[in-house]
Write a protein that holds these residues in place. Structure first.
Motif, PDB file in Angstrom:
ATOM      1  N   ALA A  28       0.858  -1.187   0.000  1.00 45.93           N
ATOM      2  CA  ALA A  28       0.000   0.000   0.000  1.00 45.93           C
ATOM      3  C   ALA A  28       0.893   1.237   0.000  1.00 45.93           C
ATOM      4  CB  ALA A  28      -0.903  -0.015   1.225  1.00 45.93           C
ATOM      5  N   PRO A  29       0.361   2.392  -0.352  1.00 46.48           N
ATOM      6  CA  PRO A  29       1.184   3.610  -0.325  1.00 46.48           C
ATOM      7  C   PRO A  29       1.746   3.861   1.076  1.00 46.48           C
ATOM      8  CG  PRO A  29      -0.877   4.025  -1.468  1.00 46.48           C
ATOM      9  CD  PRO A  29      -0.974   2.665  -0.866  1.00 46.48           C
ATOM     10  N   PRO A  30       3.058   4.001   1.195  1.00 47.42           N
ATOM     11  CA  PRO A  30       3.660   4.135   2.530  1.00 47.42           C
ATOM     12  C   PRO A  30       3.465   5.512   3.166  1.00 47.42           C
ATOM     13  CG  PRO A  30       5.357   4.236   0.846  1.00 47.42           C
ATOM     14  CD  PRO A  30       4.068   3.920   0.147  1.00 47.42           C
ATOM     15  N   TYR A  31       3.047   6.495   2.412  1.00 42.53           N
ATOM     16  CA  TYR A  31       2.929   7.857   2.935  1.00 42.53           C
ATOM     17  C   TYR A  31       1.586   8.121   3.604  1.00 42.53           C
ATOM     18  CZ  TYR A  31       0.852   8.021  -1.704  1.00 42.53           C
ATOM     19  OH  TYR A  31       0.132   7.734  -2.824  1.00 42.53           O
ATOM     20  N   ASN A  32       0.611   7.243   3.433  1.00 44.70           N
ATOM     21  CA  ASN A  32      -0.721   7.511   3.970  1.00 44.70           C
ATOM     22  C   ASN A  32      -0.761   7.512   5.496  1.00 44.70           C
ATOM     23  OD1 ASN A  32      -2.251   8.054   1.684  1.00 44.70           O
ATOM     24  ND2 ASN A  32      -2.534   5.886   1.239  1.00 44.70           N
ATOM     25  N   LEU A  33      -0.092   6.558   6.116  1.00 48.18           N
ATOM     26  CA  LEU A  33      -0.120   6.493   7.579  1.00 48.18           C
ATOM     27  C   LEU A  33       0.510   7.723   8.229  1.00 48.18           C
ATOM     28  CD1 LEU A  33      -0.946   4.909  10.094  1.00 48.18           C
ATOM     29  CD2 LEU A  33       1.261   3.734   9.981  1.00 48.18           C
ATOM     30  N   PRO A  34       1.710   8.180   7.823  1.00 48.43           N
ATOM     31  CA  PRO A  34       2.253   9.387   8.458  1.00 48.43           C
ATOM     32  C   PRO A  34       1.400  10.631   8.222  1.00 48.43           C
ATOM     33  CG  PRO A  34       3.979   8.239   7.259  1.00 48.43           C
ATOM     34  CD  PRO A  34       2.700   7.559   6.939  1.00 48.43           C
ATOM     35  N   ILE A  35       0.837  10.757   7.030  1.00 49.99           N
ATOM     36  CA  ILE A  35       0.019  11.942   6.744  1.00 49.99           C
ATOM     37  C   ILE A  35      -1.245  11.939   7.596  1.00 49.99           C
ATOM     38  CG2 ILE A  35      -1.414  13.044   4.970  1.00 49.99           C
ATOM     39  CD1 ILE A  35       0.743  12.322   2.940  1.00 49.99           C
ATOM     40  N   THR A  36      -1.897  10.791   7.707  1.00 48.56           N
ATOM     41  CA  THR A  36      -3.123  10.751   8.504  1.00 48.56           C
ATOM     42  C   THR A  36      -2.847  10.891  10.000  1.00 48.56           C
ATOM     43  OG1 THR A  36      -3.082   8.343   8.440  1.00 48.56           O
ATOM     44  CG2 THR A  36      -4.445   9.464   6.802  1.00 48.56           C
ATOM     45  N   LEU A  37      -1.715  10.373  10.463  1.00 48.69           N
ATOM     46  CA  LEU A  37      -1.367  10.592  11.873  1.00 48.69           C
ATOM     47  C   LEU A  37      -1.086  12.068  12.145  1.00 48.69           C
ATOM     48  CD1 LEU A  37       0.858   7.477  12.684  1.00 48.69           C
ATOM     49  CD2 LEU A  37      -1.496   7.935  13.415  1.00 48.69           C
ATOM     50  N   PHE A  38      -0.444  12.726  11.198  1.00 51.94           N
ATOM     51  CA  PHE A  38      -0.258  14.172  11.328  1.00 51.94           C
ATOM     52  C   PHE A  38      -1.611  14.887  11.304  1.00 51.94           C
ATOM     53  CE2 PHE A  38       0.324  18.332   9.234  1.00 51.94           C
ATOM     54  CZ  PHE A  38       1.035  18.962  10.243  1.00 51.94           C
ATOM     55  N   GLY A  39      -2.553  14.375  10.516  1.00 56.12           N
ATOM     56  CA  GLY A  39      -3.887  14.953  10.472  1.00 56.12           C
ATOM     57  C   GLY A  39      -4.621  14.832  11.789  1.00 56.12           C
ATOM     58  N   VAL A  40      -4.410  13.717  12.487  1.00 56.00           N
ATOM     59  CA  VAL A  40      -5.031  13.551  13.808  1.00 56.00           C
ATOM     60  C   VAL A  40      -4.506  14.625  14.757  1.00 56.00           C
ATOM     61  CG1 VAL A  40      -5.202  12.014  15.805  1.00 56.00           C
ATOM     62  CG2 VAL A  40      -5.483  11.099  13.506  1.00 56.00           C
ATOM     63  N   VAL A  41      -3.200  14.868  14.723  1.00 54.87           N
ATOM     64  CA  VAL A  41      -2.608  15.898  15.580  1.00 54.87           C
ATOM     65  C   VAL A  41      -3.081  17.286  15.150  1.00 54.87           C
ATOM     66  CG1 VAL A  41      -0.432  16.955  16.296  1.00 54.87           C
ATOM     67  CG2 VAL A  41      -0.608  14.486  16.130  1.00 54.87           C
ATOM     68  N   ALA A  42      -3.148  17.542  13.843  1.00 52.98           N
ATOM     69  CA  ALA A  42      -3.590  18.854  13.337  1.00 52.98           C
ATOM     70  C   ALA A  42      -5.047  19.113  13.709  1.00 52.98           C
ATOM     71  CB  ALA A  42      -3.397  18.923  11.829  1.00 52.98           C
ATOM     72  N   ALA A  43      -5.871  18.074  13.692  1.00 54.13           N
ATOM     73  CA  ALA A  43      -7.270  18.242  14.075  1.00 54.13           C
ATOM     74  C   ALA A  43      -7.393  18.583  15.559  1.00 54.13           C
ATOM     75  CB  ALA A  43      -8.067  16.979  13.755  1.00 54.13           C
ATOM     76  N   GLN A  44      -6.500  18.030  16.387  1.00 54.48           N
ATOM     77  CA  GLN A  44      -6.527  18.353  17.808  1.00 54.48           C
ATOM     78  C   GLN A  44      -6.029  19.773  18.063  1.00 54.48           C
ATOM     79  OE1 GLN A  44      -7.908  16.424  20.106  1.00 54.48           O
ATOM     80  NE2 GLN A  44      -8.400  14.986  18.466  1.00 54.48           N
ATOM     81  N   LEU A  45      -5.096  20.243  17.238  1.00 51.59           N
ATOM     82  CA  LEU A  45      -4.553  21.593  17.385  1.00 51.59           C
ATOM     83  C   LEU A  45      -5.400  22.654  16.696  1.00 51.59           C
ATOM     84  CD1 LEU A  45      -0.755  20.921  16.720  1.00 51.59           C
ATOM     85  CD2 LEU A  45      -1.864  21.348  18.914  1.00 51.59           C
TER      86      LEU A  45
END
Length: 181
Positions: A28-45
């Motif tokens: 699977a695309p390896p970049y999806n997990l880091p981007i979505t984890l960053f999105g979780v943090v960005a949504a909290q901020l």
């Protein structure tokens, strides 16, 4: 659009992160997990910061959707993982729209595109270019058809005339007499 406005961006991002985590051990695309984890943090901020993390995540999410399409055409996957990758791609669309609407509500915009609520008549990169390409910037350059008074004008001083020094008068000599210098 009304449907997307009612969606919670943080829950959408969390769902994408879980789906990315599930397909991460497979092809699977390896970049999806880091981007979505960053999105979780960005949504909290989202509430406590100036929105820069939200802008960055929104841009990364939109760009990764394009890369997902390219990745799926170039790489082979088994049927179930390909289906989950496609579901992840489809899930990015309402998430991107929800975060874009959240940015608009906060007065922000996607900085790289310089689009704020569909307004393209604002300041652009051309305003800072030399030569006055923007037309209205304070660049100090003048277009050919534009009349502007000079910025630094001072009254011209009259030209100074050299003061003539009186020439020393020679004593009057008698004709035929020798003179000493």
């Amino acid at each position: 659009m009304d449907f997307v406005q009612n969606l919670d961006p943080s829950k959408l991002t969390l769902g994408l992160a879980v789906l990315s985590f599930i397909i991460s051990p497979f092809a699977a695309p390896p970049y999806n997990l880091p981007i979505t984890l960053f999105g979780v943090v960005a949504a909290q901020l989202q509430e406590s910061s100036d929105g820069q993390a939200l802008q960055l995540f929104t841009g990364l999410l939109g760009g990764s959707a394009i890369f997902d399409i390219i990745w799926m055409t170039q790489n082979e996957q088994n049927g179930f993982v390909k289906f989950l990758t496609f579901v992840l791609l489809i899930g990015k669309i309402p998430t991107f729209i929800a975060f874009t609407l959240a940015l608009r509500q906060r007065g922000g915009h996607l900085a790289g595109l310089n689009i704020r609520s569909g307004d393209l008549s604002g300041a652009t990169v051309w305003d800072s270019m030399p030569g006055g390409f923007g037309g209205g910037g304070n660049s100090g350059y003048q277009n050919l058809d534009e009349e502007r008074p000079p910025q630094f004008s001072r009254p011209a001083a009259p030209p100074s005339m050299p003061v003539a020094q009186p020439a020393p008068q020679a004593p009057a000599a008698a004709p035929g007499a020798y003179q000493t210098v």
